[in-house]
Design a protein around this motif. Structure first.
Motif, PDB file in Angstrom:
ATOM      1  N   THR A   1       0.868  -1.174   0.000  1.00 58.27           N
ATOM      2  CA  THR A   1       0.000   0.000   0.000  1.00 58.27           C
ATOM      3  C   THR A   1       0.903   1.221   0.000  1.00 58.27           C
ATOM      4  O   THR A   1       1.667   1.446   0.946  1.00 58.27           O
ATOM      5  CB  THR A   1      -0.924   0.004   1.228  1.00 58.27           C
ATOM      6  N   PHE A   2       0.858   1.987  -1.052  1.00 58.57           N
ATOM      7  CA  PHE A   2       1.869   3.016  -1.274  1.00 58.57           C
ATOM      8  C   PHE A   2       1.821   4.135  -0.248  1.00 58.57           C
ATOM      9  O   PHE A   2       2.855   4.687   0.114  1.00 58.57           O
ATOM     10  CB  PHE A   2       1.757   3.556  -2.702  1.00 58.57           C
ATOM     11  N   ARG A   3       0.643   4.481   0.243  1.00 61.78           N
ATOM     12  CA  ARG A   3       0.590   5.535   1.262  1.00 61.78           C
ATOM     13  C   ARG A   3       1.303   5.069   2.539  1.00 61.78           C
ATOM     14  O   ARG A   3       2.072   5.833   3.145  1.00 61.78           O
ATOM     15  CB  ARG A   3      -0.856   5.912   1.555  1.00 61.78           C
ATOM     16  N   ASP A   4       1.076   3.811   2.934  1.00 59.26           N
ATOM     17  CA  ASP A   4       1.764   3.277   4.122  1.00 59.26           C
ATOM     18  C   ASP A   4       3.262   3.173   3.877  1.00 59.26           C
ATOM     19  O   ASP A   4       4.075   3.484   4.758  1.00 59.26           O
ATOM     20  CB  ASP A   4       1.195   1.907   4.487  1.00 59.26           C
ATOM     21  N   LEU A   5       3.616   2.719   2.680  1.00 59.82           N
ATOM     22  CA  LEU A   5       5.035   2.595   2.342  1.00 59.82           C
ATOM     23  C   LEU A   5       5.711   3.955   2.378  1.00 59.82           C
ATOM     24  O   LEU A   5       6.828   4.091   2.903  1.00 59.82           O
ATOM     25  CB  LEU A   5       5.186   1.964   0.957  1.00 59.82           C
ATOM     26  N   SER A   6       5.038   4.959   1.858  1.00 59.42           N
ATOM     27  CA  SER A   6       5.591   6.314   1.866  1.00 59.42           C
ATOM     28  C   SER A   6       5.863   6.775   3.292  1.00 59.42           C
ATOM     29  O   SER A   6       6.896   7.402   3.575  1.00 59.42           O
ATOM     30  CB  SER A   6       4.631   7.270   1.171  1.00 59.42           C
ATOM     31  N   ASP A   7       4.945   6.469   4.205  1.00 57.27           N
ATOM     32  CA  ASP A   7       5.133   6.859   5.606  1.00 57.27           C
ATOM     33  C   ASP A   7       6.345   6.154   6.210  1.00 57.27           C
ATOM     34  O   ASP A   7       7.114   6.765   6.975  1.00 57.27           O
ATOM     35  CB  ASP A   7       3.884   6.523   6.418  1.00 57.27           C
TER      36      ASP A   7
ATOM     37  N   LYS B   1      13.031   4.348  -1.784  1.00 54.29           N
ATOM     38  CA  LYS B   1      13.215   5.731  -1.343  1.00 54.29           C
ATOM     39  C   LYS B   1      12.288   6.656  -2.114  1.00 54.29           C
ATOM     40  O   LYS B   1      11.803   6.320  -3.207  1.00 54.29           O
ATOM     41  CB  LYS B   1      14.665   6.169  -1.521  1.00 54.29           C
ATOM     42  N   ALA B   2      12.039   7.806  -1.525  1.00 52.00           N
ATOM     43  CA  ALA B   2      11.279   8.855  -2.197  1.00 52.00           C
ATOM     44  C   ALA B   2      12.247   9.610  -3.105  1.00 52.00           C
ATOM     45  O   ALA B   2      13.296  10.074  -2.656  1.00 52.00           O
ATOM     46  CB  ALA B   2      10.643   9.793  -1.180  1.00 52.00           C
ATOM     47  N   ASP B   3      11.904   9.695  -4.373  1.00 50.79           N
ATOM     48  CA  ASP B   3      12.779  10.330  -5.357  1.00 50.79           C
ATOM     49  C   ASP B   3      12.219  11.711  -5.708  1.00 50.79           C
ATOM     50  O   ASP B   3      11.049  11.833  -6.078  1.00 50.79           O
ATOM     51  CB  ASP B   3      12.867   9.470  -6.621  1.00 50.79           C
ATOM     52  N   VAL B   4      13.034  12.731  -5.567  1.00 50.26           N
ATOM     53  CA  VAL B   4      12.626  14.091  -5.918  1.00 50.26           C
ATOM     54  C   VAL B   4      13.226  14.424  -7.276  1.00 50.26           C
ATOM     55  O   VAL B   4      14.446  14.509  -7.424  1.00 50.26           O
ATOM     56  CB  VAL B   4      13.097  15.113  -4.859  1.00 50.26           C
ATOM     57  N   LEU B   5      12.364  14.591  -8.267  1.00 51.85           N
ATOM     58  CA  LEU B   5      12.850  14.913  -9.604  1.00 51.85           C
ATOM     59  C   LEU B   5      13.185  16.396  -9.698  1.00 51.85           C
ATOM     60  O   LEU B   5      12.399  17.246  -9.281  1.00 51.85           O
ATOM     61  CB  LEU B   5      11.803  14.549 -10.657  1.00 51.85           C
ATOM     62  N   LYS B   6      14.328  16.683 -10.257  1.00 54.96           N
ATOM     63  CA  LYS B   6      14.751  18.066 -10.430  1.00 54.96           C
ATOM     64  C   LYS B   6      14.262  18.594 -11.780  1.00 54.96           C
ATOM     65  O   LYS B   6      13.939  17.840 -12.689  1.00 54.96           O
ATOM     66  CB  LYS B   6      16.274  18.163 -10.348  1.00 54.96           C
TER      67      LYS B   6
ATOM     68  N   VAL C   1       8.996   4.999   4.580  1.00 58.89           N
ATOM     69  CA  VAL C   1      10.201   5.560   3.972  1.00 58.89           C
ATOM     70  C   VAL C   1      10.534   6.906   4.622  1.00 58.89           C
ATOM     71  O   VAL C   1      11.690   7.180   4.957  1.00 58.89           O
ATOM     72  CB  VAL C   1      10.016   5.726   2.451  1.00 58.89           C
ATOM     73  N   ALA C   2       9.498   7.733   4.821  1.00 60.22           N
ATOM     74  CA  ALA C   2       9.724   9.044   5.449  1.00 60.22           C
ATOM     75  C   ALA C   2      10.251   8.893   6.869  1.00 60.22           C
ATOM     76  O   ALA C   2      11.132   9.646   7.312  1.00 60.22           O
ATOM     77  CB  ALA C   2       8.423   9.848   5.449  1.00 60.22           C
ATOM     78  N   SER C   3       9.733   7.894   7.598  1.00 58.20           N
ATOM     79  CA  SER C   3      10.206   7.644   8.959  1.00 58.20           C
ATOM     80  C   SER C   3      11.672   7.236   8.954  1.00 58.20           C
ATOM     81  O   SER C   3      12.463   7.687   9.794  1.00 58.20           O
ATOM     82  CB  SER C   3       9.349   6.545   9.605  1.00 58.20           C
ATOM     83  N   ALA C   4      12.051   6.376   8.000  1.00 63.16           N
ATOM     84  CA  ALA C   4      13.447   5.944   7.903  1.00 63.16           C
ATOM     85  C   ALA C   4      14.361   7.128   7.583  1.00 63.16           C
ATOM     86  O   ALA C   4      15.445   7.268   8.157  1.00 63.16           O
ATOM     87  CB  ALA C   4      13.589   4.858   6.835  1.00 63.16           C
TER      88      ALA C   4
ATOM     89  N   HIS D   1      13.822  10.223   8.298  1.00 59.14           N
ATOM     90  CA  HIS D   1      13.895  11.059   9.501  1.00 59.14           C
ATOM     91  C   HIS D   1      14.929  10.518  10.483  1.00 59.14           C
ATOM     92  O   HIS D   1      15.603  11.296  11.172  1.00 59.14           O
ATOM     93  CB  HIS D   1      12.515  11.115  10.156  1.00 59.14           C
ATOM     94  N   MET D   2      15.052   9.185  10.526  1.00 58.59           N
ATOM     95  CA  MET D   2      16.030   8.568  11.427  1.00 58.59           C
ATOM     96  C   MET D   2      17.387   8.376  10.758  1.00 58.59           C
ATOM     97  O   MET D   2      18.285   7.764  11.312  1.00 58.59           O
ATOM     98  CB  MET D   2      15.500   7.211  11.909  1.00 58.59           C
ATOM     99  N   ARG D   3      17.519   8.881   9.528  1.00 63.38           N
ATOM    100  CA  ARG D   3      18.765   8.790   8.757  1.00 63.38           C
ATOM    101  C   ARG D   3      19.159   7.337   8.497  1.00 63.38           C
ATOM    102  O   ARG D   3      20.335   6.958   8.615  1.00 63.38           O
ATOM    103  CB  ARG D   3      19.891   9.549   9.448  1.00 63.38           C
ATOM    104  N   LYS D   4      18.169   6.551   8.133  1.00 64.60           N
ATOM    105  CA  LYS D   4      18.403   5.147   7.803  1.00 64.60           C
ATOM    106  C   LYS D   4      17.963   4.877   6.369  1.00 64.60           C
ATOM    107  O   LYS D   4      17.181   5.632   5.784  1.00 64.60           O
ATOM    108  CB  LYS D   4      17.623   4.205   8.736  1.00 64.60           C
ATOM    109  N   GLN D   5      18.470   3.785   5.820  1.00 66.89           N
ATOM    110  CA  GLN D   5      18.067   3.335   4.494  1.00 66.89           C
ATOM    111  C   GLN D   5      16.953   2.308   4.649  1.00 66.89           C
ATOM    112  O   GLN D   5      17.106   1.336   5.386  1.00 66.89           O
ATOM    113  CB  GLN D   5      19.265   2.717   3.764  1.00 66.89           C
ATOM    114  N   PHE D   6      15.823   2.535   3.965  1.00 64.30           N
ATOM    115  CA  PHE D   6      14.682   1.631   4.077  1.00 64.30           C
ATOM    116  C   PHE D   6      14.800   0.527   3.043  1.00 64.30           C
ATOM    117  O   PHE D   6      14.988   0.787   1.850  1.00 64.30           O
ATOM    118  CB  PHE D   6      13.374   2.393   3.878  1.00 64.30           C
ATOM    119  N   VAL D   7      14.687  -0.718   3.503  1.00 67.46           N
ATOM    120  CA  VAL D   7      14.856  -1.884   2.629  1.00 67.46           C
ATOM    121  C   VAL D   7      13.655  -2.813   2.766  1.00 67.46           C
ATOM    122  O   VAL D   7      13.221  -3.107   3.890  1.00 67.46           O
ATOM    123  CB  VAL D   7      16.150  -2.655   2.975  1.00 67.46           C
ATOM    124  N   LEU D   8      13.131  -3.267   1.631  1.00 67.24           N
ATOM    125  CA  LEU D   8      12.132  -4.332   1.625  1.00 67.24           C
ATOM    126  C   LEU D   8      12.847  -5.641   1.335  1.00 67.24           C
ATOM    127  O   LEU D   8      13.614  -5.744   0.370  1.00 67.24           O
ATOM    128  CB  LEU D   8      11.070  -4.083   0.547  1.00 67.24           C
ATOM    129  N   ALA D   9      12.582  -6.644   2.164  1.00 65.35           N
ATOM    130  CA  ALA D   9      13.118  -7.982   1.935  1.00 65.35           C
ATOM    131  C   ALA D   9      11.957  -8.875   1.522  1.00 65.35           C
ATOM    132  O   ALA D   9      11.068  -9.157   2.323  1.00 65.35           O
ATOM    133  CB  ALA D   9      13.779  -8.523   3.194  1.00 65.35           C
TER     134      ALA D   9
END
Length: 331
Positions: free
Chosen positions: A121-127, A156-161, A129-132, A134-142
């Motif tokens: 569920t992308f909204r939950d996943l986004s939350d 990760k959340a990707d910000v397009l320039k 990722v954002a939490s990770a 905030h804690m300066r961690k890399q979020f990984v799905l296994a």
């Protein structure tokens, strides 16, 4: 070392403190060391501890009655075999940098464990990722398949320039052709803008997304449908995903990127930056509250890697677009 089972945990005496101090196992208490089920089973498997009145078989039978335990155990074992210290965490696990452990280092990864059939569920996943972040961690799905094989994904959340200014296009006129339009104002679309599909030297066919984009900007007049009301009404009848697709298309165009269809790749858009000859991204537009099986995401990521592109899922919110990038990694 001898231990005893206490419900869903395994407890050692104070001699167990050495396991924590040397290798980061368990949680220290005044009376000894408390191990999670995954830690205890791994240590029994490696013959580093014995549990009174229990065997590896009896423990795995007991622990595996808990939902998702076997998947978590397989990931735990894999991380330990790779030389990482891994502990229960805010997702499923937190993993220290290789060679580091509690008291001498910090965690680098937060791991969520899933089966190949679990829904994302992308909204939950986004939350998460954002939490990770905030804690300066890399979020990984296994992801663990039915045969116990593991695949790790960096998420990760990707910000397009911005990739230059939005295209400067003069007003054009066109005739309708289904849910596309055909214009003879070919000179209005120089090649770097990559609009439309040439029918011949004097005619250009614009796709439904291109048509909507130009209508919204007030740059297109359609014969017999000057304000585009009819075609705006008809496009949704043929494309149930048009709303999210258009929102992502317009967002990319306004940043100066060039989105073109990615049907041959099974996705909505392949995305070019600037005047590059090859697309760099695949983008799939979805509602922010959408769910998708992990198996579908796996196929998407494998294909994108095979054609050397990033795989982005573009979550369309009312206030903007959030791009979630999935990439296979080897830990």
């Amino acid at each position: 070392m001898k231990a005893r089972r206490d419900g869903t945990t395994v407890v050692l005496g104070k001699d167990g403190h050495a396991l924590y101090d040397q290798s980061g196992y368990g949680r220290k208490t005044e009376g000894g060391l408390t191990l999670s089920p995954e830690e205890a089973l791994y240590l029994v498997l490696k013959k580093k501890i014995t549990v009174i009145d229990e065997t590896f078989e009896s423990l795995i039978t007991e622990f595996s009655s808990r939902s998702g335990f076997m998947r978590r155990f397989l990931v735990y074992r894999d991380m330990r075999e790779r030389g990482y210290v891994i502990l229960p965490g805010p997702q499923d696990f937190r993993v220290f940098r290789r060679g580091e452990r509690p008291g001498t280092g910090r965690t680098n990864y937060l791991i969520r464990v899933l089966s190949e059939r679990d829904l994302i569920t992308f909204r939950d996943l986004s939350d998460e990722v954002a939490s990770a972040v905030h804690m300066r961690k890399q979020f990984v799905l296994a992801a663990v398949d039915d045969e116990g094989e593991l695949t790790y994904y960096d998420v990760k959340a990707d910000v397009l320039k911005e990739s230059g200014a939005a295209p400067d296009i003069p007003p054009v006129t066109a005739i309708r052709a289904g849910n596309s339009v055909i214009t003879q104002d070919v000179a209005a679309f120089p090649d770097p803008l990559w609009f439309g599909t040439k029918l011949d030297k004097t005619r250009l066919m614009l796709s439904p997304m291109e048509t909507l984009y130009l209508l919204e900007r007030g740059l297109l007049t359609i014969d017999g449908d000057a304000n585009g009301a009819a075609i705006r009404e008809d496009i949704p009848k043929e494309d149930a995903e048009w709303k999210e697709k258009y929102q992502v298309y317009a967002y990319l165009r306004n940043l100066g990127h060039v989105p073109r269809t990615a049907y041959k790749f099974g996705h909505h858009f392949r995305v070019y930056s600037g005047e590059k000859k090859h697309s760099e991204l695949l983008a799939h537009a979805i509602p922010a509250d959408a769910s998708m099986p992990m198996s579908v995401i796996s196929r998407s990521v494998r294909l994108s890697h095979s054609v050397r592109k990033k795989m982005l899922f573009a979550c369309a919110e009312q206030n903007g677009i959030e791009f979630i990038e999935f990439a296979r990694i080897k830990l």
